[in-house]
Design a protein around this motif. Sequence first.
Motif, PDB file in Angstrom:
ATOM      1  N   THR A 120       0.841  -1.189   0.000  1.00 19.32           N
ATOM      2  CA  THR A 120       0.000   0.000   0.000  1.00 19.32           C
ATOM      3  C   THR A 120       0.879   1.242   0.000  1.00 19.32           C
ATOM      4  OG1 THR A 120      -1.899   1.050   1.058  1.00 19.32           O
ATOM      5  CG2 THR A 120      -0.202   0.162   2.525  1.00 19.32           C
ATOM      6  N   ALA A 122       1.946   5.297   1.522  1.00 19.67           N
ATOM      7  CA  ALA A 122       1.957   6.334   2.552  1.00 19.67           C
ATOM      8  C   ALA A 122       2.408   7.629   1.892  1.00 19.67           C
ATOM      9  CB  ALA A 122       2.901   5.970   3.698  1.00 19.67           C
ATOM     10  N   ARG A 138       0.231   2.116   8.410  1.00 24.76           N
ATOM     11  CA  ARG A 138      -0.050   1.073   7.425  1.00 24.76           C
ATOM     12  C   ARG A 138       0.382  -0.302   7.947  1.00 24.76           C
ATOM     13  NH1 ARG A 138      -1.496   5.571   6.386  1.00 24.76           N
ATOM     14  NH2 ARG A 138      -1.575   6.530   4.324  1.00 24.76           N
ATOM     15  N   VAL A 146       5.266  -1.000   2.082  1.00 25.66           N
ATOM     16  CA  VAL A 146       4.712   0.347   1.935  1.00 25.66           C
ATOM     17  C   VAL A 146       5.581   1.142   0.965  1.00 25.66           C
ATOM     18  CG1 VAL A 146       3.997   2.461   3.133  1.00 25.66           C
ATOM     19  CG2 VAL A 146       3.941   0.258   4.348  1.00 25.66           C
ATOM     20  N   THR A 337      -6.122   2.583   0.547  1.00 27.06           N
ATOM     21  CA  THR A 337      -6.203   3.590   1.590  1.00 27.06           C
ATOM     22  C   THR A 337      -7.678   3.814   1.933  1.00 27.06           C
ATOM     23  OG1 THR A 337      -6.311   5.383  -0.026  1.00 27.06           O
ATOM     24  CG2 THR A 337      -4.117   4.710   0.715  1.00 27.06           C
TER      25      THR A 337
END
Length: 391
Positions: A120, A122, A138, A146, A337
Amino acid sequence: MKVTGVRQWIAEFGYYNAIYVQVETDDGVVGQAEVAMRRRTRTVAALIEELGEYLVGEDPTRIEAHFERMYRDSFLGGTLLTIGIAALDMALWDLNARSLGVPVHRLLGGKFRDAVPVYTHARATESPETFAAEVKDRVDKGFTAVKTTLPGFYSQVTSVHHKVPASIPARTTETELLPTSIWQRVGEYFQAAREAVGPDVHLMLDCHGRLNVANAVRLCEELAPYQLTFIEEPTPPERPDWLAEVTRRSTTPIASGERWAGPYGSAPFLEQHALSIVQPDVAFCGGITAAKRIATVAETHGISVAFHNPFGPLTSAATWHLAATLPNFMISESMLTPAQLKFWDRYAENPPKVENGMWQVTDDPGLGPRLRIDEIVRHPFRPEYDRGGTR
């Protein structure tokens, strides 16, 4: 079975417009897909309409033939073309699998793995401390990988503008003068993140092609102590020889490929061993058909696949069905997110679910998700999302 029609709808998706496509047949089976091209939505929609006219009356089971016809009959290539092809290609894979009552991964050769690892994002925030807090958030949510954009070049960005001005303007080219402190500053971000989450979390950096070779090498040297999993697109994507030089001089793996248009776009990069990790985007490169070809050639060069995939539920499903079948798959991007997930549930029934950074491969027919067309119609195209403003 014959194709009787191709329909499409455009819906706003938080910071871009998504295009949803449905291929319909005379026996009632339909295939659905999703693509997006920030700042060029209407162009892609027009292309899908034209390509759809070719598809009407055709046998939808001949996926490879349709890919070749759409690609070669267009004469001129490029990513805008292959995004249009991708929409129809993914819908055809979904349609064919549904007609047989099997998941798409079964048609692609079956599962090589039972779960697909995903990472994912950030934000590259205003300080190393706030960035570290975002990364830790996360990880606390179950992710073990990340990625962020280049600190100093990006802070909080939408497809429209920088909500928080970056130190280096969005339209600064790779050949312009940069602050001498920028490399140390980027290093401080990753030092803070590494201290916050420990040595075993995968950290990745996306540069969006913002640097020249010399500065890309300086960045790689600065970040070497923090053991990044990869540095993405450090140099502009048009020159494989530039990227090859960075790869040769970096101890951190270099990744690229999200802007490739079809298998031929990947060829010079693979031939020159210009990278360690390929990042084709199923919705950019021409669909599942093209992405599988790229991944297969990459495997013969000993190169891993880490799919580019910052989009919604159907594109993610298509990406992960393919990922589940590939021996050389490494990890896939995701935009899971809180701000994005609400659109997944709004526009799709049965969207893919990720837990602890993994998508468990399912046996649902087709790609799995089904479009909520009534909801899509209620949230139409937003012109301001197509006006640009960031690189």
